[in-house]
Design a protein around this motif. Sequence first.
Motif, PDB file in Angstrom:
ATOM      1  N   ASN A   1      80.223  44.570 -47.370  1.00  0.00           N
ATOM      2  CA  ASN A   1      79.007  44.969 -48.084  1.00  0.00           C
ATOM      3  C   ASN A   1      78.387  43.736 -48.733  1.00  0.00           C
ATOM      4  O   ASN A   1      78.921  43.181 -49.682  1.00  0.00           O
ATOM      5  CB  ASN A   1      79.354  46.016 -49.147  1.00  0.00           C
ATOM      6  CG  ASN A   1      78.125  46.676 -49.748  1.00  0.00           C
ATOM      7  OD1 ASN A   1      77.103  46.026 -49.941  1.00  0.00           O
ATOM      8  ND2 ASN A   1      78.233  47.957 -50.045  1.00  0.00           N
ATOM      9  N   ARG A   2      77.265  43.296 -48.203  1.00  0.00           N
ATOM     10  CA  ARG A   2      76.578  42.102 -48.706  1.00  0.00           C
ATOM     11  C   ARG A   2      75.383  42.456 -49.593  1.00  0.00           C
ATOM     12  O   ARG A   2      74.510  41.627 -49.816  1.00  0.00           O
ATOM     13  CB  ARG A   2      76.124  41.223 -47.531  1.00  0.00           C
ATOM     14  CG  ARG A   2      77.276  40.708 -46.666  1.00  0.00           C
ATOM     15  CD  ARG A   2      76.774  39.836 -45.530  1.00  0.00           C
ATOM     16  NE  ARG A   2      77.859  39.309 -44.728  1.00  0.00           N
ATOM     17  CZ  ARG A   2      78.393  39.920 -43.675  1.00  0.00           C
ATOM     18  NH1 ARG A   2      77.926  41.113 -43.322  1.00  0.00           N
ATOM     19  NH2 ARG A   2      79.376  39.363 -43.006  1.00  0.00           N
ATOM     20  N   TRP A   3      75.330  43.665 -50.102  1.00  0.00           N
ATOM     21  CA  TRP A   3      74.221  44.121 -50.930  1.00  0.00           C
ATOM     22  C   TRP A   3      74.592  44.033 -52.411  1.00  0.00           C
ATOM     23  O   TRP A   3      75.761  43.873 -52.758  1.00  0.00           O
ATOM     24  CB  TRP A   3      73.841  45.550 -50.554  1.00  0.00           C
ATOM     25  CG  TRP A   3      73.194  45.634 -49.208  1.00  0.00           C
ATOM     26  CD1 TRP A   3      73.819  45.603 -47.988  1.00  0.00           C
ATOM     27  CD2 TRP A   3      71.803  45.735 -48.935  1.00  0.00           C
ATOM     28  NE1 TRP A   3      72.892  45.674 -46.966  1.00  0.00           N
ATOM     29  CE2 TRP A   3      71.645  45.765 -47.530  1.00  0.00           C
ATOM     30  CE3 TRP A   3      70.671  45.821 -49.732  1.00  0.00           C
ATOM     31  CZ2 TRP A   3      70.406  45.863 -46.917  1.00  0.00           C
ATOM     32  CZ3 TRP A   3      69.425  45.922 -49.127  1.00  0.00           C
ATOM     33  CH2 TRP A   3      69.308  45.946 -47.737  1.00  0.00           C
TER      34      TRP A   3
ATOM     35  N   GLY B   1      72.393  42.010 -45.415  1.00  0.00           N
ATOM     36  CA  GLY B   1      72.051  42.175 -46.808  1.00  0.00           C
ATOM     37  C   GLY B   1      70.890  41.288 -47.208  1.00  0.00           C
ATOM     38  O   GLY B   1      70.465  40.400 -46.462  1.00  0.00           O
ATOM     39  N   PRO B   2      70.351  41.485 -48.400  1.00  0.00           N
ATOM     40  CA  PRO B   2      69.202  40.704 -48.852  1.00  0.00           C
ATOM     41  C   PRO B   2      69.617  39.358 -49.425  1.00  0.00           C
ATOM     42  O   PRO B   2      70.793  39.095 -49.660  1.00  0.00           O
ATOM     43  CB  PRO B   2      68.614  41.584 -49.952  1.00  0.00           C
ATOM     44  CG  PRO B   2      69.822  42.258 -50.544  1.00  0.00           C
ATOM     45  CD  PRO B   2      70.754  42.497 -49.387  1.00  0.00           C
TER      46      PRO B   2
ATOM     47  N   GLU C   1      66.680  40.677 -53.510  1.00  0.00           N
ATOM     48  CA  GLU C   1      66.953  41.642 -54.571  1.00  0.00           C
ATOM     49  C   GLU C   1      67.747  40.941 -55.667  1.00  0.00           C
ATOM     50  O   GLU C   1      68.333  39.874 -55.449  1.00  0.00           O
ATOM     51  CB  GLU C   1      67.748  42.843 -54.041  1.00  0.00           C
ATOM     52  CG  GLU C   1      66.978  43.747 -53.097  1.00  0.00           C
ATOM     53  CD  GLU C   1      67.705  45.058 -52.832  1.00  0.00           C
ATOM     54  OE1 GLU C   1      68.615  45.417 -53.630  1.00  0.00           O
ATOM     55  OE2 GLU C   1      67.382  45.708 -51.820  1.00  0.00           O
TER      56      GLU C   1
ATOM     57  N   VAL D   1      76.946  51.235 -46.558  1.00  0.00           N
ATOM     58  CA  VAL D   1      76.354  50.307 -45.592  1.00  0.00           C
ATOM     59  C   VAL D   1      76.815  50.680 -44.187  1.00  0.00           C
ATOM     60  O   VAL D   1      77.876  51.270 -44.003  1.00  0.00           O
ATOM     61  CB  VAL D   1      76.734  48.841 -45.910  1.00  0.00           C
ATOM     62  CG1 VAL D   1      76.164  48.420 -47.252  1.00  0.00           C
ATOM     63  CG2 VAL D   1      78.258  48.660 -45.885  1.00  0.00           C
TER      64      VAL D   1
END
Length: 341
Positions: free
Chosen positions: A125-127, A203-204, A227, A306
């Motif tokens: 999870n890269r968020w 991710g962002p 983000e 995700v």
Amino acid sequence: MAVTVAAPSRAVLMECIRAGVLAPSLHNSQPWRFRVGRGRVDVYADRGRRLSVLDPGGRELMMSVGAAVFTMRVALRRSGFVPRLELFPDVDETDLVARIGAVRFAAPTAAAEVLADAIPRRHTNRWPFARRSVAAESLHQLRDAAHREGAFLSVARSDATEAILDLARAADQVLRGRPGYRSELARWAAAGGGEGVPVSAMGPRDRLRTVPVRHFAEVLPFPLPSERFEPHPTIVVLGTTGDTVFDHIRAGQALQRVLLTATSLGLAATPISQPAELAATRDRLAAAMSGASPQIVLRVGHGRTVPPTPRRPLEDALLPSDGRAPSAAPRAARSRRWAPR
């Protein structure tokens, strides 16, 4: 009463392989191959998938193989067998990393069921994560997961977190300047064909540059959104007492046990591998850990759901049931057998 020992069927072993390929790997490179034998699976390192810029020595490749090995152990345990694991069982087949079979029948434990249920739900999870702390009991369970595989997990205190993130940012900057870095990143970014990191998993960008995520956007023809990430992430460091190839495989198994445990607890995780990919920053991490060998840094927290990263067709990773695999690595000095836990 005599104990009946039965070998897992080919169907059971194939299910274990299907679970094993869901393990994490650097840039989703999936550097493993499998050969099904009578009652066992041989697991090979696929050195053609090593990332030569980020992982010239193959340490992370072996960690990835170790993660797949642990996943297969869990799948076999859930199928009603106590796994038997032997590392480097044949010194003449130097890419043969592990041989997985069974010791005996045994009903799966509740712990094995929990870990097995988490296998298809574990995703990098890269968020941004929620701005709330991880419970102390959850961190204790993550530390225990690493310990059960012969590794340890150090939870960074608030005063050490920023220092570790600084190391990660510094390492990332140096790595991005290495010759071949950009082409290697492009090879695995949105690669297609069931491998690499798709845009949906990148991710962002971190608007405030708090968390040093990989800069996949620099090789894309379009920008990624930005983000705000959590200002105070929870950072843990997975380490081993040594730094041999056996320790790298052990670290991979421990990493996957930690990640599956985190998933079962409703936690998300992001590998931050840059500090361990550069000798100078890895040495500084080691000094902070009383000289132990840091293998990877993880960011853990409460994250959004995700999507999974793709997996290449299973047949691409299967070797024929007879014959020998090509071998190009230095000869393993010895084999080791792991007793079931």
